[in-house]
Write an enzyme that holds these catalytic residues in place. Structure first.
Site, mmCIF file in Angstrom:
data_model
loop_
_atom_site.group_PDB
_atom_site.id
_atom_site.type_symbol
_atom_site.label_atom_id
_atom_site.label_comp_id
_atom_site.label_asym_id
_atom_site.label_seq_id
_atom_site.Cartn_x
_atom_site.Cartn_y
_atom_site.Cartn_z
ATOM 1 N N HIS A 1 34.280 29.785 43.650
ATOM 2 C CA HIS A 1 34.061 29.388 42.256
ATOM 3 C C HIS A 1 32.773 30.036 41.762
ATOM 4 C CE1 HIS A 1 34.266 27.056 38.610
ATOM 5 N NE2 HIS A 1 33.112 26.468 38.862
ATOM 6 N N CYS B 1 36.776 31.645 35.892
ATOM 7 C CA CYS B 1 35.372 31.277 36.082
ATOM 8 C C CYS B 1 34.513 32.508 36.343
ATOM 9 C CB CYS B 1 35.223 30.259 37.211
ATOM 10 S SG CYS B 1 35.830 30.819 38.818
#
Length: 941
Positions: free
Chosen positions: A881, A335
């Site tokens: 994230h 990510c």
């Protein structure tokens, strides 16, 4: 080093009291430590591909380290005390790796699966083969987890790494729809993979078994039986491969061409956007989607563009939606990469550049680049993202090239999106550098020339060696001014920058209690509780403390930490971070007239020689707070030392009458009468003499026998020598003296003012409410970046005047800004004291970011910018994230890119405390003189 003979060990592992049949005694902890250290050094001297290492649980290994006397030094609290050391640690039991294995048990060997996302040093350690054999011989246990060392990277970027996580592939056999797991090194060849597959599925090679890259359950390409490595074929962790045998009959051959390969037939998703494209397939940046490369067949660039990441080339997709709305599949903790890539592929100038034919600018000869392969992989990926509608793209080829040229990003651990951006921008620049042969340019020693002249020549020199679209679009220039703290030599340089890393000034305050002592003995000590910024420095503390104690002009404060009744450290560096001061520390400040820089310090330590201490068997126990003053004499005598000590102790003198016991002590200051009386000392601090003293020297003979005894001590307080009146003190720039307190001195002086020093944070019975951190503006961050600060101890500057390395002060100024301005918000901080992530909300402008007052050079360009992309980080250290926000310029609409998920987002919602990297583009202003019309503002392309 003489190696201990380790052959004389007990066969059962050498355990103390073990029931082995060996005749030799087991190794001592010291011997085990020495053997392992020598074997580790031997392994380091013989690093090569194929060396075998073994994974060991950190939980067990730390017990062994404590047992042999390692691993405890870092746990000490600033080295203050050894009491917490576990010097008598018990011998660990058998090696236990169960906590790092999936399911806690299983078969031994490389088929045993480790828990995913383990961190070396935290969850496991790697030991060489010979070390593992010794540990097993001594302790037994397991299971055994062997891993091989591999070589990663190319050219001068080669690294040796242990492949802790081999490639895990899911083998699909359509004969019985079974799925088998194959763990194999990414450095293994296709030949080895075929042999492993045939062995697992009991297939004979004569049956002409074939293996397909079955990524996303699509037959991407047939894997030919060759010496190519699995890494070069871009096979990913946990992806599927398909086994096919020649005699197998497929249900349908309609999707294959005459060679058996699948045709590039793609099922288009129904449009999810109500926006239709009128007049043909035009991309959302206004450029025609029917670009033409005009490349010769077989060229490197042409072959790159026909590479298949998703089972089809970029040009094979019929676009029915606007481009730029494709997500990126997560390839396993990627990510961070997806977030950075989405920001770059939505940078208007880069979109325009990579959608055109840039083959002429590929630099395959640059030794600092990647032979053009990184630029080709990025350009190919950008084209697919702008031509695949909303079908998510798997960046397999790009990730493979990234791992090849930057091994630090290989594997499947989380990394930093800003670090990837820095590497990628630099790599793209070198791959696209128009300068094929960089000229040698000798740096000038500037002295007195105008800034404009220096800056222009520095930029010309930079462009003579660095000329690419990245330099054109993303690079600016700043002015760096260094000042030597000793000789005040000024050095001015002008350097290019690709992005600006801005610190986040914290608004969270911290309450600190500091006791102020008078360095000239003119008043009593007084504690002050003040509020300072939690992430401030000692200069902030001194300023707040000076305001609280009404520091006068010309006065200064010297901060110090007291530990064990001694000065543990002087906080003389104004930029020392306050995080280095813990709540339980005891901080004092000494108040002086004038500055103390370069002056000789006299430190006085107190020792109790009372009858009570002697009865306890203590030969003078230290107590109280040390006192500090300055000595201006080059060679002070014992009499000078006694006089200075007398002045420092005079405020503590008790009043003669019980009713006057505390007179003149209000507000921490002596009354005028008491001060006059105390200043004469009445002979109480008169030094002992090595010859008789005349009575005329003492006005109060009754107090002569009550005089203090002073001793000269060293830096470690390990020796004491009596100080006499005629003694000449030669102790360098700092003199340390011990004052001996007897019961008689205790009666005449109130030593309670020296005792009970409060901690920095006074703990009460009430829970304090956390202060809510306020928002800071982007301008505050920029101003903090441009503020003068000292260089770190590891980044010393060589002063050409002093001919020595100095910790100079550095001041940055913006000189020239690029069209694309990238701000990196430094949310992650790493120091010797703590690791932290700041979730501070930064209020950044979306439109009309005006930087004109921060730029030193007026080159006629606009200094107004508009936001177009953000890389976000959610969560804490070691995980979290990454996502991205990006704006489609011609559509004037923001979208959220969360790996493969893409969705529209309101402009009001893009401002969050997760913003990590901000991308701005220059807004060009056209004047009346240039356009002949009224002034208008238009976005730069």
């Amino acid at each position: 080093m003489t190696m201990i003979d380790s052959s004389c060990l007990m066969e059962n592992g050498g355990g103390v009291g073990g029931g082995g049949g060996g005749s030799c005694l087991p190794c001592t902890p010291e011997e085990e430590k020495q053997i392992v250290e020598e074997l580790n050094r031997e392994a380091e001297r013989d690093l090569k591909e194929g060396n075998l290492y073994f994974v060991v649980s950190s939980r067990w290994f730390s017990k062994w380290e404590r047992y042999v006397g390692q691993g405890f030094v870092d746990n000490l609290d600033n080295g203050k005390s050894l009491e917490s050391q576990d010097l008598d640690a018990e011998r660990p039991g058998p090696i236990d790796n169960s906590d790092i294995i999936e399911g806690g048990s299983g078969n031994e060997g490389d088929e045993l699966e480790l828990v995913r996302a383990l961190l070396e040093g935290k969850d496991y350690v790697l030991v060489p083969k010979k070390v593992w054999e010794k540990l097993v011989q001594w302790y037994k246990g397991g299971p055994t987890l062997p891993r091989k060392m591999i070589s990663q990277g190319v050219f001068n970027r080669k690294q040796f790494n242990v492949e802790v996580y081999p490639l895990c592939l899911k083998l699909i056999d359509p004969r019985d729809d079974s799925e088998s797991t194959i763990r194999i090194s990414k450095k293994a060849s296709l030949q080895e993979l075929y042999e492993r597959v045939c062995s697992v599925r009991r297939v004979e090679r004569e049956k002409q078994a074939s293996i397909w890259d079955y990524f996303n359950k699509q037959k991407i390409s047939q894997l030919s039986d060759s010496n190519q490595t699995l890494e070069e074929l871009n096979l990913q962790m946990d992806q599927e491969i398909l086994l096919e045998l020649k005699e197998d009959s497929s249900p349908s051959q309609s999707g294959k061409d005459s060679t058996g390969n699948e045709l590039a037939v793609v099922t288009l998703e129904p449009p999810r956007s109500p926006v239709s494209i009128a007049g043909g397939p035009v991309m959302s940046n206004g450029h025609s989607s029917s670009y033409s490369l005009n490349l010769q067949p077989g060229s490197a660039l042409n072959s790159s563009f026909t590479d298949m990441d998703n089972g089809f080339g970029a040009s094979s997709v019929r676009r029915v939606e606007k481009g730029g709305l494709a997500g990126l599949q997560n390839m396993g903790n990627t990510c961070f990469m997806n977030s950075a890539l989405q920001c770059l592929v939505h940078t208007p100038q880069l979109v325009e550049y990579f959608l055109q034919d840039y083959s002429e600018e590929i630099n395959t000869q640059n030794p600092l680049g990647m032979h053009g392969e990184l630029a080709l992989a990025f350009g190919d990926l950008l084209r697919k993202l702008w031509s695949s509608g909303r079908t998510a793209v798997a960046p397999r080829v790009f990730k493979g090239k990234l791992a090849l040229f930057a091994p630090q990003f290989s594997g499947y651990n989380q990394h930093d999106s800003q670090e990837l951006l820095a590497f990628l921008l630099d790599g793209l620049h070198e791959d696209l550098n128009r300068v094929k042969q960089k000229p040698y340019i000798e740096m000038k020693d500037w002295s007195g020339e105008p800034d404009e002249e220096i800056a222009d020549e520095c930029w010309r020199n930079h462009k003579a060696r660095n000329d690419s679209v990245i330099v054109d679009v993303c690079q600016g220039q700043y002015k760096s001014t260094l000042v030597c703290p000793i000789c005040s030599k000024i050095s001015v340089t002008f350097d290019p920058f690709m992005y600006l890393s801005l610190p986040l000034p914290s608004t969270v305050t911290r309450s600190m209690t500091v006791t102020v002592f008078y360095g000239d003995g003119s008043g009593l000590p007084m504690p002050y509780t003040i509020s300072v910024l939690k992430h401030g420095n000692c200069r902030d503390l001194s300023q707040a403390l000076g305001t609280a104690c009404c520091l006068k002009g010309g006065e200064s404060l010297l901060l110090a930490e007291v530990f064990d009744h001694k000065i543990y450290r002087l906080l003389e560096n104004p930029f020392e971070p306050l995080v280095s001061i813990k709540d339980e520390d005891r901080i004092v400040a000494y108040r002086f007239s004038g500055k103390g820089t370069g002056r000789r310090k006299l430190e006085i330590i107190h020792r109790d020689k009372s009858t009570l201490e002697l009865l306890k068997g203590n030969v003078g126990k230290s107590f109280g707070t040390p006192l500090i003053t300055y000595m201006d004499d080059d060679s002070p005598t014992g009499a000078d030392i006694y006089l200075a000590a007398c002045k420092l102790l005079s405020p503590l003198k008790r009043a003669c009458s019980p009713t006057m016991a505390h007179s003149g002590k209000e507000n921490g200051l002596l009354s005028e009468a008491n001060a006059e009386t105390s200043s004469s000392c009445n002979g109480q601090c008169e030094p002992p003499r090595d010859q008789s003293m005349g009575d005329t020297e003492l006005e109060d003979t009754s107090s002569q026998e009550l005089s203090f005894q002073l001793f000269l001590t060293d830096d470690r307080y390990s020796s004491c020598k009596p100080i006499f009146k005629d003694s000449v003190i030669n102790s360098g720039n700092q003199i340390k003296v011990v004052v001996e307190w007897t019961e008689k001195e205790q009666k005449l002086y109130d030593s309670s003012y020296l005792k009970d020093l409060p901690e920095v944070y006074h703990k009460t019975g009430y829970t304090t409410k956390k202060t809510r951190q306020e928002a800071v503006s982007l301008f505050s961050c920029l101003e903090a970046f441009l503020t003068e600060e000292p260089l770190g101890p590891d980044d010393m500057w060589y002063c050409p005047s002093c001919k020595e390395h100095r910790q100079a002060t550095k001041k940055l100024d913006l000189w020239m800004l690029p069209d694309i301005l990238v701000f990196h918000l430094k949310r992650f901080s790493y120091s010797r004291y703590l690791k932290n992530k700041l979730d501070t909300f930064v209020d950044f402008p979306i439109h009309n970011l005006d930087l004109s007052k921060y730029v030193k050079k007026n080159d006629g360009h606009s200094f107004t910018y508009e936001l177009f992309a953000i890389s976000n980080h959610y969560g804490g250290l070691g995980g979290g994230h990454y996502t991205a926000f990006a704006k489609l310029i011609d559509e004037n609409r923001w979208y959220s890119f969360d790996d493969s998920r893409v969705s529209p987002v309101n402009e009001d919602d893009i401002k969050t405390s997760a913003a990590y990297v901000l991308f701005y583009r220059r807004v060009r202003t056209e004047s009346k003189a240039e356009s002949g019309e009224t002034s208008q503002v238009e976005a730069g392309s």
